[in-house]
Design a protein around this motif. Structure first.
Motif, PDB file in Angstrom:
ATOM      1  N   ARG A 129      10.755   7.454 -12.608  1.00 45.99           N
ATOM      2  CA  ARG A 129      10.985   6.989 -11.236  1.00 45.99           C
ATOM      3  C   ARG A 129       9.895   6.007 -10.810  1.00 45.99           C
ATOM      4  N   ASP A 130       8.689   6.249 -11.274  1.00 42.23           N
ATOM      5  CA  ASP A 130       7.610   5.317 -10.943  1.00 42.23           C
ATOM      6  C   ASP A 130       7.833   3.962 -11.605  1.00 42.23           C
ATOM      7  N   LEU A 131       8.340   3.973 -12.820  1.00 45.76           N
ATOM      8  CA  LEU A 131       8.602   2.701 -13.501  1.00 45.76           C
ATOM      9  C   LEU A 131       9.713   1.936 -12.784  1.00 45.76           C
ATOM     10  N   VAL A 139      -2.431   4.843  -3.499  1.00 48.25           N
ATOM     11  CA  VAL A 139      -3.454   5.770  -3.030  1.00 48.25           C
ATOM     12  C   VAL A 139      -3.014   7.165  -3.488  1.00 48.25           C
ATOM     13  N   VAL A 140      -3.643   7.643  -4.525  1.00 49.23           N
ATOM     14  CA  VAL A 140      -3.264   8.939  -5.115  1.00 49.23           C
ATOM     15  C   VAL A 140      -4.526   9.592  -5.683  1.00 49.23           C
ATOM     16  N   ALA A 141      -4.604  10.912  -5.609  1.00 50.03           N
ATOM     17  CA  ALA A 141      -5.791  11.640  -6.067  1.00 50.03           C
ATOM     18  C   ALA A 141      -6.136  11.314  -7.526  1.00 50.03           C
ATOM     19  N   GLU A 201      -6.752  13.074  -9.927  1.00 50.18           N
ATOM     20  CA  GLU A 201      -6.102  13.942 -10.921  1.00 50.18           C
ATOM     21  C   GLU A 201      -4.957  13.247 -11.651  1.00 50.18           C
ATOM     22  N   GLN A 202      -4.372  12.246 -11.009  1.00 50.96           N
ATOM     23  CA  GLN A 202      -3.221  11.590 -11.633  1.00 50.96           C
ATOM     24  C   GLN A 202      -3.601  10.310 -12.368  1.00 50.96           C
ATOM     25  N   ALA A 203      -4.879  10.180 -12.707  1.00 48.05           N
ATOM     26  CA  ALA A 203      -5.356   8.939 -13.347  1.00 48.05           C
ATOM     27  C   ALA A 203      -4.583   8.630 -14.628  1.00 48.05           C
ATOM     28  N   LEU A 204      -4.372   9.626 -15.463  1.00 53.38           N
ATOM     29  CA  LEU A 204      -3.700   9.377 -16.742  1.00 53.38           C
ATOM     30  C   LEU A 204      -2.268   8.885 -16.512  1.00 53.38           C
ATOM     31  N   HIS A 205      -1.583   9.536 -15.580  1.00 49.23           N
ATOM     32  CA  HIS A 205      -0.215   9.119 -15.262  1.00 49.23           C
ATOM     33  C   HIS A 205      -0.164   7.634 -14.927  1.00 49.23           C
ATOM     34  N   PHE A 206      -1.104   7.177 -14.076  1.00 47.13           N
ATOM     35  CA  PHE A 206      -1.054   5.771 -13.674  1.00 47.13           C
ATOM     36  C   PHE A 206      -1.452   4.837 -14.810  1.00 47.13           C
ATOM     37  N   LYS A 207      -2.406   5.256 -15.619  1.00 48.78           N
ATOM     38  CA  LYS A 207      -2.744   4.424 -16.780  1.00 48.78           C
ATOM     39  C   LYS A 207      -1.508   4.255 -17.658  1.00 48.78           C
ATOM     40  N   VAL A 255       0.876  -1.167   0.000  1.00 43.75           N
ATOM     41  CA  VAL A 255       0.000   0.000   0.000  1.00 43.75           C
ATOM     42  C   VAL A 255       0.912   1.215   0.000  1.00 43.75           C
ATOM     43  N   GLU A 256       0.854   1.967  -1.077  1.00 42.49           N
ATOM     44  CA  GLU A 256       1.653   3.185  -1.153  1.00 42.49           C
ATOM     45  C   GLU A 256       0.737   4.354  -0.819  1.00 42.49           C
ATOM     46  N   TYR A 257       1.107   5.098   0.215  1.00 39.51           N
ATOM     47  CA  TYR A 257       0.215   6.189   0.619  1.00 39.51           C
ATOM     48  C   TYR A 257       0.975   7.337   1.272  1.00 39.51           C
ATOM     49  N   SER A 258       0.261   8.406   1.445  1.00 40.40           N
ATOM     50  CA  SER A 258       0.761   9.679   1.983  1.00 40.40           C
ATOM     51  C   SER A 258       1.597  10.416   0.933  1.00 40.40           C
ATOM     52  N   SER A 259       2.837   9.987   0.737  1.00 35.50           N
ATOM     53  CA  SER A 259       3.688  10.498  -0.344  1.00 35.50           C
ATOM     54  C   SER A 259       3.654  12.017  -0.545  1.00 35.50           C
ATOM     55  N   PRO A 260       3.920  12.790   0.514  1.00 31.75           N
ATOM     56  CA  PRO A 260       3.976  14.235   0.332  1.00 31.75           C
ATOM     57  C   PRO A 260       5.280  14.639  -0.359  1.00 31.75           C
ATOM     58  N   ASN A 261       5.355  15.898  -0.713  1.00 35.96           N
ATOM     59  CA  ASN A 261       6.544  16.391  -1.394  1.00 35.96           C
ATOM     60  C   ASN A 261       7.394  17.181  -0.423  1.00 35.96           C
ATOM     61  N   ILE A 262       8.661  16.880  -0.391  1.00 42.22           N
ATOM     62  CA  ILE A 262       9.492  17.601   0.575  1.00 42.22           C
ATOM     63  C   ILE A 262       9.668  19.054   0.134  1.00 42.22           C
ATOM     64  N   GLY A 315      -4.945  17.385   0.859  1.00 39.05           N
ATOM     65  CA  GLY A 315      -5.042  16.199  -0.005  1.00 39.05           C
ATOM     66  C   GLY A 315      -4.154  15.081   0.520  1.00 39.05           C
ATOM     67  N   HIS A 316      -2.955  15.441   0.979  1.00 38.93           N
ATOM     68  CA  HIS A 316      -2.071  14.426   1.553  1.00 38.93           C
ATOM     69  C   HIS A 316      -2.664  13.863   2.845  1.00 38.93           C
ATOM     70  N   LEU A 317      -3.391  14.701   3.553  1.00 39.84           N
ATOM     71  CA  LEU A 317      -4.028  14.223   4.791  1.00 39.84           C
ATOM     72  C   LEU A 317      -5.037  13.137   4.449  1.00 39.84           C
ATOM     73  N   ASN A 359       5.797   5.001   1.923  1.00 39.24           N
ATOM     74  CA  ASN A 359       5.595   6.437   1.742  1.00 39.24           C
ATOM     75  C   ASN A 359       6.539   6.879   0.624  1.00 39.24           C
ATOM     76  N   HIS A 360       5.975   7.036  -0.560  1.00 44.82           N
ATOM     77  CA  HIS A 360       6.775   7.357  -1.751  1.00 44.82           C
ATOM     78  C   HIS A 360       7.008   8.874  -1.787  1.00 44.82           C
ATOM     79  N   LEU A 361       7.941   9.298  -0.957  1.00 46.07           N
ATOM     80  CA  LEU A 361       8.178  10.737  -0.802  1.00 46.07           C
ATOM     81  C   LEU A 361       8.510  11.417  -2.128  1.00 46.07           C
ATOM     82  N   GLY A 362       7.917  12.570  -2.329  1.00 41.76           N
ATOM     83  CA  GLY A 362       8.250  13.373  -3.509  1.00 41.76           C
ATOM     84  C   GLY A 362       9.501  14.180  -3.194  1.00 41.76           C
ATOM     85  N   ASP A 363      10.643  13.500  -3.300  1.00 46.83           N
ATOM     86  CA  ASP A 363      11.868  14.170  -2.868  1.00 46.83           C
ATOM     87  C   ASP A 363      12.809  14.386  -4.043  1.00 46.83           C
TER      88      ASP A 363
HETATM   89  N1  ARG Z   1       4.181  13.141  -4.363  1.00 49.32           N
HETATM   90  C1  ARG Z   1       3.058  13.109  -5.233  1.00 49.32           C
HETATM   91  C2  ARG Z   1       2.122  14.268  -4.933  1.00 49.32           C
HETATM   92  O1  ARG Z   1       2.131  14.809  -3.851  1.00 49.32           O
HETATM   93  C3  ARG Z   1       2.269  11.830  -5.133  1.00 49.32           C
HETATM   94  C4  ARG Z   1       3.041  10.571  -5.402  1.00 49.32           C
HETATM   95  C5  ARG Z   1       2.172   9.468  -5.844  1.00 49.32           C
HETATM   96  N2  ARG Z   1       2.820   8.227  -5.993  1.00 49.32           N
HETATM   97  C6  ARG Z   1       3.475   7.801  -7.075  1.00 49.32           C
HETATM   98  N3  ARG Z   1       4.016   6.621  -7.051  1.00 49.32           N
HETATM   99  N4  ARG Z   1       3.551   8.537  -8.154  1.00 49.32           N
HETATM  100  O2  ARG Z   1       1.360  14.657  -5.798  1.00 49.32           O
END
Ligand code: ARG
Length: 569
Positions: free
Chosen positions: A311-313, A331-333, A335-341, A118-125, A132-134, A158-162
């Motif tokens: 990086r996701d690949l 677990v991602v909003a 809005e990123q549907a196309l990216h994941f497809k 389960v990948e979740y939270s993933s805020p950006n540093i 939304g991250h909450l 937690n896939h940090l946006g770093d």
């Molecule tokens: N850090 C991104 C954001 O805040 C979300 C990351 C989602 N996860 C992923 N594997 N792309 O929008």
């Protein structure tokens, strides 16, 4: 736990010689309780058995009638055979199971030998942790816990946006104006100001944007100055995120964010090249997905930088190799549907096991809106989650001061109620729906709220305190719990385990939230109807025991949602 559906399917199967598994698939729950607890639509078998549905129903009824003590009544209604579960058997079963499993009631082994990420939270540093991250963190935490409870081997990431061009920008801004800001005092906010300023500057002047891109390239290449700054941004951000995770009681098994994949992208690029699906376009390397209606997925920019998708690949490949996952939930909003497809499509060429490719899933959720509208960090209008959580607690403290100023453990309870309210609010509706955050609704002690459920929980505690003991199961006369409101509670308790399974089948925590509301409401109806403190000892014990069962299940369910229970309210 005895599965009435299984028993009925077995019974029907014996009567007509069709596999029980198939029959079970046809069994329905009638829309109205007067039509029974389960119904078998006989038209499903009309063709196979070459008989009219009502005839099939009559036949099964005649044979089964004598055979089962779990079913109290059979009724033919048109082409349906309706089953009324023997209430006494149901009560015995539910009470017995809760007594046996206690805080593990509803858990199971169905997930054994299955690896779930389960990948979740993933805020950006260097950016605020926004609302939304909450929501993301709360949804992911719940799924994480429910999968675990059902016996899956779960890894929370937690896939940090770093990583990414934004750090090139931040470094550029810092270089230019770093000493104008009091970064040591309030790092994230001050860095945000710099970020907004450099973004504006980039819009005005293409050469600044170019410098930012260069910085990121340098960072990727390991330039000392850039790496040092980046590390510092990251440490400060993590400190701030950690405060929020502590308040929510959220933990992760891995904090491998985007930067972790820096040295893992070349390999992925090579694999994709070898699969002959990459091509050059205006100096950039892309995978063309136009024929699938998915546009193009960029792998490397013309200046040689990798991007988010690369990086996701690399992460997909790494996770398949490391965790051999059966499911990897993002677990991602929405809005990123196309990216994941796109990346899920490209993942088919990574040479990872088929089951991993099929196990990739984007768990989408809707936006949270405040009256000010959608928030974007670039415009800097985001409200800080830390402030929001603090406010939830302080508003709750105020309510307690008014209603119950002498409460014990005021501080701890205010925290549990305030945070619980925010958590519940985020999960109480289908997660894909956008939601509006409104303080009065969130903190209300009535309605579809966390505090309402906590309130009912505290009531069960109060009832048991009044009684003075929790009766022993052996002392319970189940015949005392056969009236409508009691049976309603028992039926709801019975569904708990199956309900949790549907949470994982649909990756939908709101199923659990709604269930808890229903249980709380049904208990309230029971409590109003069937007073517990009566003179009749038998009645009192039975009702107290049911109260104990409800308390146990609310506690388990809320725990899985990510809420803690207050001791008083
Ligand atoms: N850090 C991104 C954001 O805040 C979300 C990351 C989602 N996860 C992923 N594997 N792309 O929008």
């Amino acid at each position: 736990m005895l599965d009435f559906k299984d028993e009925i399917a077995e019974g029907i199967s014996k009567c007509i010689g069709v596999e029980a598994e198939e029959i079970k698939g046809y069994l329905e729950v009638p829309p109205d309780k007067t039509m029974g607890d389960y119904a078998f639509p006989c038209f499903r078998l009309a063709k196979t058995l070459k008989k009219a549905p009502p005839m099939i129903a009559e036949e099964i009824k005649t044979i089964m009638d004598v055979a089962s003590n779990l079913i109290s009544k059979f009724e033919v209604q048109g082409g349906y055979l309706n089953f009324f579960v023997n209430s006494n058997a149901l009560v015995k079963e539910v009470l017995g199971e809760i007594d046996k499993f206690k805080e593990n009631y509803g858990s199971s082994y169905i997930g054994q030998n299955q690896n779930i990420i389960v990948e979740y939270s993933s805020p950006n540093i260097a950016k605020p942790f926004h609302i939304g991250h909450l929501r993301n963190t709360i949804i992911g935490n719940c799924l994480y816990k429910v999968y675990k409870f059902l016996g899956y081997n779960v890894t929370g990431i937690n896939h940090l946006g770093d990583y990414g061009t934004q750090f090139g920008k931040l470094i550029e801004g810092y270089k230019r104006w770093g000493d104008e800001y009091d970064i040591a005092r309030d790092p994230i906010n001050e860095l945000m100001k710099i970020y907004i300023r450099i973004n504006d500057a980039c819009k005005e002047d293409e050469s600044i944007l170019e410098a930012c891109r260069e910085n990121f390239k340098k960072l990727e290449d390991g330039d000392d100055y850039c790496v040092e700054l980046w590390n510092w941004f990251k440490d400060e951000s993590l400190k701030e995120f950690q405060r929020i995770y502590d308040l929510l009681g959220v933990e992760f098994d891995s904090l491998n964010g985007e930067a972790f994949y820096t040295d893992k992208m070349d390999e992925v690029e090579e694999i994709l090249d070898k699969a002959k699906i990459t091509k050059m376009s205006e100096g950039a390397k892309i995978v063309d997905l136009e024929d699938k209606g998915l546009g193009v997925c960029m792998i490397r920019k013309s200046n040689g930088s990798t991007i988010y998708a690369t990086r996701d690949l690399a992460a997909i490949k790494y996770r398949a190799d490391t965790y051999d996952f059966d499911k990897c939930l993002y677990v991602v909003a929405y809005e990123q549907a196309l990216h994941f497809k796109q990346i899920f499509e490209v993942a088919k060429y990574l040479g990872i096991p088929e089951k991993c490719v099929n196990g990739l899933e984007h768990v989408q959720y809707g936006m949270t809106r405040l009256t000010t509208g959608k928030m974007s960090t670039r415009e800097g209008t985001a409200i800080k989650v830390q402030d929001l959580l603090d406010e939830a607690i302080s508003r709750t403290t105020k309510i307690i001061e008014e209603k119950n100023p002498d409460m014990e453990d005021k501080e701890e309870n205010a925290k549990r109620i305030g945070i619980g309210a925010v958590v519940f609010n985020n999960l109480s509706n289908t997660i894909i729906k956008d939601q509006v955050f409104d303080w009065d609704n969130v903190l209300s002690f009535q309605g579809d709220t966390g505090p309402y459920i906590q309130y009912v929980y505290v009531r069960t505690k109060g009832v048991l305190e009044n009684v003075g003991y929790i009766p022993k199961l052996e002392e319970i006369d189940t015949a005392c719990l056969l009236d409508e409101t009691a049976i309603d509670v028992v039926t709801t308790l019975y569904r708990f385990g199956d309900m949790l399974k549907s949470v994982t089948e649909k990756n939908e925590p709101s199923i659990l939230a709604r269930y808890l509301l229903e249980l709380a409401q049904k208990y309230t109806a029971f409590y109003n109807e069937d007073k517990v403190m009566v003179d009749d000892e038998k009645l009192k014990n039975a009702r107290a025991y049911l109260t104990y069962c409800v308390q146990t299940v609310i506690q388990i369910g809320c725990g899985l949602l990510g809420m803690e229970m207050p001791s008083k309210m």
